[in-house]
Enzyme design. Sequence first.
Site, PDB file in Angstrom:
ATOM      1  N   SER A  18       9.708  -1.811  -2.883  1.00  0.00           N
ATOM      2  CA  SER A  18       9.582  -0.483  -2.250  1.00  0.00           C
ATOM      3  C   SER A  18      10.913   0.101  -1.797  1.00  0.00           C
ATOM      4  O   SER A  18      10.991   0.813  -0.794  1.00  0.00           O
ATOM      5  CB  SER A  18       8.607  -0.545  -1.062  1.00  0.00           C
ATOM      6  OG  SER A  18       7.338  -0.977  -1.476  1.00  0.00           O
ATOM      7  N   GLU A 143      12.608   1.391 -15.897  1.00  0.00           N
ATOM      8  CA  GLU A 143      12.493   0.788 -14.568  1.00  0.00           C
ATOM      9  C   GLU A 143      11.673  -0.486 -14.653  1.00  0.00           C
ATOM     10  O   GLU A 143      10.562  -0.496 -15.194  1.00  0.00           O
ATOM     11  CB  GLU A 143      11.827   1.755 -13.587  1.00  0.00           C
ATOM     12  CG  GLU A 143      11.637   1.137 -12.201  1.00  0.00           C
ATOM     13  CD  GLU A 143      10.583   1.836 -11.359  1.00  0.00           C
ATOM     14  OE1 GLU A 143      10.179   1.260 -10.329  1.00  0.00           O
ATOM     15  OE2 GLU A 143      10.142   2.942 -11.725  1.00  0.00           O
ATOM     16  N   LYS A 190      24.897  -4.969   6.790  1.00  0.00           N
ATOM     17  CA  LYS A 190      25.107  -6.300   6.233  1.00  0.00           C
ATOM     18  C   LYS A 190      25.080  -6.261   4.705  1.00  0.00           C
ATOM     19  O   LYS A 190      24.129  -5.761   4.098  1.00  0.00           O
ATOM     20  CB  LYS A 190      24.030  -7.268   6.754  1.00  0.00           C
ATOM     21  CG  LYS A 190      24.152  -7.573   8.239  1.00  0.00           C
ATOM     22  CD  LYS A 190      25.480  -8.275   8.545  1.00  0.00           C
ATOM     23  CE  LYS A 190      25.583  -8.682  10.004  1.00  0.00           C
ATOM     24  NZ  LYS A 190      26.868  -9.358  10.294  1.00  0.00           N
ATOM     25  N   LYS A 192      25.506  -9.068   2.666  1.00  0.00           N
ATOM     26  CA  LYS A 192      25.138 -10.314   2.011  1.00  0.00           C
ATOM     27  C   LYS A 192      23.871 -10.211   1.143  1.00  0.00           C
ATOM     28  O   LYS A 192      23.830 -10.772   0.041  1.00  0.00           O
ATOM     29  CB  LYS A 192      24.947 -11.430   3.045  1.00  0.00           C
ATOM     30  CG  LYS A 192      26.239 -12.167   3.412  1.00  0.00           C
ATOM     31  CD  LYS A 192      26.772 -12.964   2.213  1.00  0.00           C
ATOM     32  CE  LYS A 192      27.978 -13.796   2.611  1.00  0.00           C
ATOM     33  NZ  LYS A 192      29.177 -12.983   2.817  1.00  0.00           N
ATOM     34  N   PRO A 193      22.803  -9.522   1.595  1.00  0.00           N
ATOM     35  CA  PRO A 193      21.620  -9.417   0.718  1.00  0.00           C
ATOM     36  C   PRO A 193      21.958  -8.812  -0.648  1.00  0.00           C
ATOM     37  O   PRO A 193      21.462  -9.268  -1.673  1.00  0.00           O
ATOM     38  CB  PRO A 193      20.671  -8.509   1.516  1.00  0.00           C
ATOM     39  CG  PRO A 193      21.049  -8.733   2.939  1.00  0.00           C
ATOM     40  CD  PRO A 193      22.537  -8.913   2.919  1.00  0.00           C
ATOM     41  N   CYS A 383     -12.599  16.659  -8.572  1.00  0.00           N
ATOM     42  CA  CYS A 383     -13.379  15.566  -9.158  1.00  0.00           C
ATOM     43  C   CYS A 383     -14.625  15.295  -8.311  1.00  0.00           C
ATOM     44  O   CYS A 383     -15.554  16.086  -8.327  1.00  0.00           O
ATOM     45  CB  CYS A 383     -12.508  14.321  -9.326  1.00  0.00           C
ATOM     46  SG  CYS A 383     -13.210  13.117 -10.494  1.00  0.00           S
ATOM     47  N   GLU A 407     -24.557   7.907  -8.866  1.00  0.00           N
ATOM     48  CA  GLU A 407     -23.570   6.908  -8.455  1.00  0.00           C
ATOM     49  C   GLU A 407     -23.980   6.293  -7.124  1.00  0.00           C
ATOM     50  O   GLU A 407     -23.695   5.122  -6.857  1.00  0.00           O
ATOM     51  CB  GLU A 407     -22.183   7.555  -8.329  1.00  0.00           C
ATOM     52  CG  GLU A 407     -21.084   6.575  -7.929  1.00  0.00           C
ATOM     53  CD  GLU A 407     -19.707   7.215  -7.810  1.00  0.00           C
ATOM     54  OE1 GLU A 407     -18.742   6.471  -7.549  1.00  0.00           O
ATOM     55  OE2 GLU A 407     -19.604   8.455  -7.980  1.00  0.00           O
ATOM     56  N   HIS A 517      -8.384  16.679 -12.583  1.00  0.00           N
ATOM     57  CA  HIS A 517      -7.396  16.401 -11.538  1.00  0.00           C
ATOM     58  C   HIS A 517      -6.170  17.287 -11.758  1.00  0.00           C
ATOM     59  O   HIS A 517      -5.227  16.891 -12.453  1.00  0.00           O
ATOM     60  CB  HIS A 517      -6.980  14.929 -11.579  1.00  0.00           C
ATOM     61  CG  HIS A 517      -8.005  13.997 -11.033  1.00  0.00           C
ATOM     62  ND1 HIS A 517      -8.029  13.602  -9.708  1.00  0.00           N
ATOM     63  CD2 HIS A 517      -9.066  13.387 -11.627  1.00  0.00           C
ATOM     64  CE1 HIS A 517      -9.045  12.788  -9.512  1.00  0.00           C
ATOM     65  NE2 HIS A 517      -9.689  12.634 -10.659  1.00  0.00           N
ATOM     66  N   GLU A 519      -3.716  17.882  -9.928  1.00  0.00           N
ATOM     67  CA  GLU A 519      -2.475  17.334  -9.367  1.00  0.00           C
ATOM     68  C   GLU A 519      -1.640  16.571 -10.390  1.00  0.00           C
ATOM     69  O   GLU A 519      -0.420  16.453 -10.251  1.00  0.00           O
ATOM     70  CB  GLU A 519      -2.789  16.408  -8.176  1.00  0.00           C
ATOM     71  CG  GLU A 519      -3.501  15.115  -8.494  1.00  0.00           C
ATOM     72  CD  GLU A 519      -5.020  15.217  -8.480  1.00  0.00           C
ATOM     73  OE1 GLU A 519      -5.684  14.181  -8.286  1.00  0.00           O
ATOM     74  OE2 GLU A 519      -5.532  16.340  -8.681  1.00  0.00           O
TER      75      GLU A 519
END
Length: 544
Positions: A18, A143, A190, A192-193, A383, A407, A517, A519
């Site tokens: 993430s 990716e 930091k 180091k990671p 929907c 349903e 949909h 979107e």
Amino acid sequence: MLTNETKYIFVTGGVLSSLGKGITAASVGTLLKHSGLRVGVLKLDPYINVDPGTMSPLEHGEVFVTKDGAETDLDLGHYERFLDSSLTQNNNFTTGRIYKTVIENERQGKYLGKTIQIVPHITNEIKERIVVAGKGKDILIVELGGTTGDMEGMPFLETIRQMKHEFGKENVMNIHVTLLPYIRTAGELKTKPTQHSVQELRRIGITPQMLILRAEERIPSDIKRKIAYTCDIETNSVIEAIDAPTIYEVPLNFMAQDILEPIAKELNLGELKPDMQLWSDLVRKIIEPKKKTTIAFVGKYLDLKESYKSLTEALIHAGANLDANVEIKWVDSEKIVNNSAKHYLIDCDGILVAGGFGERGVEGKIEAIRYARENNIPFLGICLGMQLAMVEFARNVLGLEDATSIEFDKETENPIIFLIDEFIDAAGSRQVRTTKSPMGGTMRLGEYECDTKEGSNLREAYGASTIFERHRHRYEANPKYREALEANGMEITGESHGLIEAVEISNHPWFLGVQFHPEFTSRLQNPNPAILAFVKTALESREQ
């Protein structure tokens, strides 16, 4: 000047998940596309599922549906929204799909009796799919999901290592995204990671040419130099990615750091000058809008807002193009059942009822729809939201108290929403589905055409008699009730080969339910027309 040969940019992540690899890949792709290059994108998912179609939204976030009906990772939605392009099933595959193909090939004798191994059989299958995804593109951005060091991702990383050898260093580049944590008690960033993550990549045989550092604070130049030195990377290839007020600002932040200069040098692309003026104008309107409207977002997966990622982004797109802040008021549909809808919705300019699966929260959504209908509040149902709008109308206007979807009640005497036995899918093939059909293989998926009714909100929004939108559902509106619905004020305003695609209420200021949909086809520079029209009406309602 580029040849027809595709060049590859692999984006990996280290330290933890993430970090924003998807946004990084999409942002780099946006800058390259606005520089005049043909850019493709590909997401490699290391999990064993064949696709995320049957995974819970709470488990994995939204399932994004491509034009050709593939159920994919939500990062493909970011790619489409940033690059303003439609992707296909070739732009996403999983470990499960790779192993499934290799095993099927082995069963069919395609490997001529060879012992099947990760190298070369699994890696070759991965490589072939990467090459297919890059055909016809100048640049393919790939990716890799997960974190460097995960055992699930090892075959993909080995493939990336091989491709650098096979295609040459001028054609393959690796960008590594890592975390640069700020330890407040020590007052230090930091490194180091990041160093350990790069070391892990090198152990596998991959040396990144660029680092994207996710950080909460601006990164001092001496820290960048230290990382460049310890990770053996050019200083101008150490790019910071600090938190931004909107993800759409990330490409502009990268551009301000001249990110394309080292990329162009590594891949021999020549001088790149992206034209980001329109993009910049829209980002400014997201950050500093002149107007505001409040939309009630009625759903049931509110514990993880990523479940509705495409829809929330589509509202941002609409707001940017209307120079308005679309403030989302999240309303848990289960809570409406125990309290009146008015309690949650009274201060909203528009009501949106999103899609979903299963019976939980349905009665609350129906109450929200009733409140929008009876109080003349702009409404958009998507929907399941459209299906429940028909159920609500049948119950409270037609007087069919037991009206519902099969349903939720397979024995209902008034199945407003039902399961058709067969249909023609997006590829033109006949599909059969029953209540016993597997969930992952019987939905109406992908793009379908829809004929719009003249004079309707749908026709006015799109400005076209025939539109194309994407679907992801199993159940359909029952045409048996069409005559009764239309006789009482609910119009069917969108149809696809006899299937009901959109409904509206004639004596309502703006009420639209759509089976598809919208979107999934919304982009920052090209917002979806239905969602844009809904937000515009909500703005006008607020001003009145």
